[in-house]
Design an enzyme around this catalytic site. Structure first.
Site, PDB file in Angstrom:
ATOM      1  N   ARG A  95      49.732  -2.038  28.995  1.00  0.00           N
ATOM      2  CA  ARG A  95      49.315  -0.948  29.887  1.00  0.00           C
ATOM      3  C   ARG A  95      49.432   0.404  29.185  1.00  0.00           C
ATOM      4  O   ARG A  95      48.586   1.290  29.368  1.00  0.00           O
ATOM      5  CB  ARG A  95      50.181  -0.954  31.150  1.00  0.00           C
ATOM      6  CG  ARG A  95      49.795   0.109  32.184  1.00  0.00           C
ATOM      7  CD  ARG A  95      50.523  -0.141  33.505  1.00  0.00           C
ATOM      8  NE  ARG A  95      50.167   0.843  34.499  1.00  0.00           N
ATOM      9  CZ  ARG A  95      50.917   1.888  34.825  1.00  0.00           C
ATOM     10  NH1 ARG A  95      52.088   2.072  34.207  1.00  0.00           N
ATOM     11  NH2 ARG A  95      50.530   2.741  35.745  1.00  0.00           N
ATOM     12  N   HIS A  99      46.370   3.029  28.905  1.00  0.00           N
ATOM     13  CA  HIS A  99      46.467   4.386  29.431  1.00  0.00           C
ATOM     14  C   HIS A  99      46.342   5.430  28.322  1.00  0.00           C
ATOM     15  O   HIS A  99      45.862   6.539  28.571  1.00  0.00           O
ATOM     16  CB  HIS A  99      47.788   4.567  30.193  1.00  0.00           C
ATOM     17  CG  HIS A  99      47.740   4.020  31.582  1.00  0.00           C
ATOM     18  ND1 HIS A  99      48.231   4.693  32.682  1.00  0.00           N
ATOM     19  CD2 HIS A  99      47.243   2.848  32.058  1.00  0.00           C
ATOM     20  CE1 HIS A  99      48.037   3.974  33.771  1.00  0.00           C
ATOM     21  NE2 HIS A  99      47.452   2.843  33.411  1.00  0.00           N
ATOM     22  N   ASN A 129      51.026   7.939  35.415  1.00  0.00           N
ATOM     23  CA  ASN A 129      51.979   7.560  34.368  1.00  0.00           C
ATOM     24  C   ASN A 129      53.435   7.862  34.670  1.00  0.00           C
ATOM     25  O   ASN A 129      54.328   7.154  34.210  1.00  0.00           O
ATOM     26  CB  ASN A 129      51.613   8.287  33.064  1.00  0.00           C
ATOM     27  CG  ASN A 129      50.260   7.878  32.528  1.00  0.00           C
ATOM     28  OD1 ASN A 129      49.789   6.772  32.778  1.00  0.00           O
ATOM     29  ND2 ASN A 129      49.619   8.773  31.787  1.00  0.00           N
ATOM     30  N   HIS A 229      44.964  -6.652  34.491  1.00  0.00           N
ATOM     31  CA  HIS A 229      46.112  -6.002  35.115  1.00  0.00           C
ATOM     32  C   HIS A 229      46.885  -6.942  36.038  1.00  0.00           C
ATOM     33  O   HIS A 229      47.884  -6.561  36.622  1.00  0.00           O
ATOM     34  CB  HIS A 229      45.671  -4.765  35.912  1.00  0.00           C
ATOM     35  CG  HIS A 229      45.467  -3.542  35.068  1.00  0.00           C
ATOM     36  ND1 HIS A 229      44.395  -3.414  34.239  1.00  0.00           N
ATOM     37  CD2 HIS A 229      46.201  -2.426  34.918  1.00  0.00           C
ATOM     38  CE1 HIS A 229      44.479  -2.247  33.613  1.00  0.00           C
ATOM     39  NE2 HIS A 229      45.562  -1.634  34.003  1.00  0.00           N
TER      40      HIS A 229
END
Length: 247
Positions: A95, A99, A129, A229
């Site tokens: 992840r 990101h 975040n 995800h």
């Protein structure tokens, strides 16, 4: 699951090409204060240029300059995911890569606490975040070991990419083994306001298609990345409304 996980890492690997200045720098010796990568008059600044082709990257990029680099990253990820039995960190590293790449390209700007212009409201502080990204300690451990082996050679951006590759390998019990190119440059700027580009958990199909299309990704790639995800954990607040009854 394995196919989706592999596609996530491959697609993100090529989401952006070289992103900042020529050459590498030590980002963790300045964890709270990013050093100047290209001082005035000592190099040609390069703006982040997203590239779905991954132009400028190559496999075995550090074979000559730092042959132990990728092995060091692999060991750091193996220790965190396998030895310490923490698969959640593996999901967090994937992840983290996603990101990072979705904002300004794969330039490690997601790691910064402050920037070259003294900006402290960085990507890490953005709503998608803040208090949710994981795996920083693994990147830090790998970077520290690499600096001891080959100082000022390996970019943080490449370490984040290699870590995501290795996380997919260990989480899949070795069934996923993705070739990952190197050669990314570390960014010097990072802004929390730019994290609104990231697809949100409440985005509808039109919004998702628009956000992925802006990065040069088609609907099939969007579904693949979104499906990947499903590995890891999510906070209850993001999905509890989908069930009429839930403990």
């Amino acid at each position: 699951m394995a196919t989706k996980l592999a596609a996530l890492v491959v697609l993100v690997a090529f989401l952006a090409g070289p992103a900042a200045c020529e050459g590498a720098f030590i980002c963790f010796n300045g964890w709270l204060r990013l050093p100047i990568i290209c001082p005035r008059g000592s190099g040609t600044p390069r703006e982040p240029v997203p590239s779905t082709s991954g132009s400028g990257l190559s496999y075995g990029y550090y074979t000559t300059s730092c042959p132990s680099a990728e092995t060091i990253v692999t060991e750091a990820v193996r220790k965190a995911v396998v030895v310490d039995k923490n698969p959640g960190i593996g999901a967090g590293l994937i992840r983290l890569f996603f990101h990072d790449c979705f904002v300004r390209g794969c330039d490690a700007s997601v790691l910064l606490n402050t920037t070259n212009s003294k900006n402290s409201d960085t990507e890490r502080e953005g709503p998608p975040n803040k208090n949710s990204l994981r795996g920083f300690e693994v990147i830090y451990e790998a970077k520290t070991a690499i600096e001891a082996a080959c100082k000022n050679t390996v970019s943080c951006a490449d370490i984040v990419a290699f870590a995501a590759r290795d996380a997919s390998y260990f989480l899949s019990d070795g069934s996923i083994n993705i070739p990952m190119p190197g050669g990314r440059y570390d960014g010097r700027e990072s802004f929390a306001s730019e994290t609104d580009q990231l697809p949100g958990p409440f985005s509808n199909i039109s919004q998702l298609q628009a956000s992925f299309a802006a990065k040069g990704l088609n609907p099939v790639e969007m579904v693949t990345l979104s499906g990947a995800h499903t590995i890891g954990r999510a906070r209850c607040m993001f999905f509890s409304s989908r069930f009429s009854e839930m403990n």
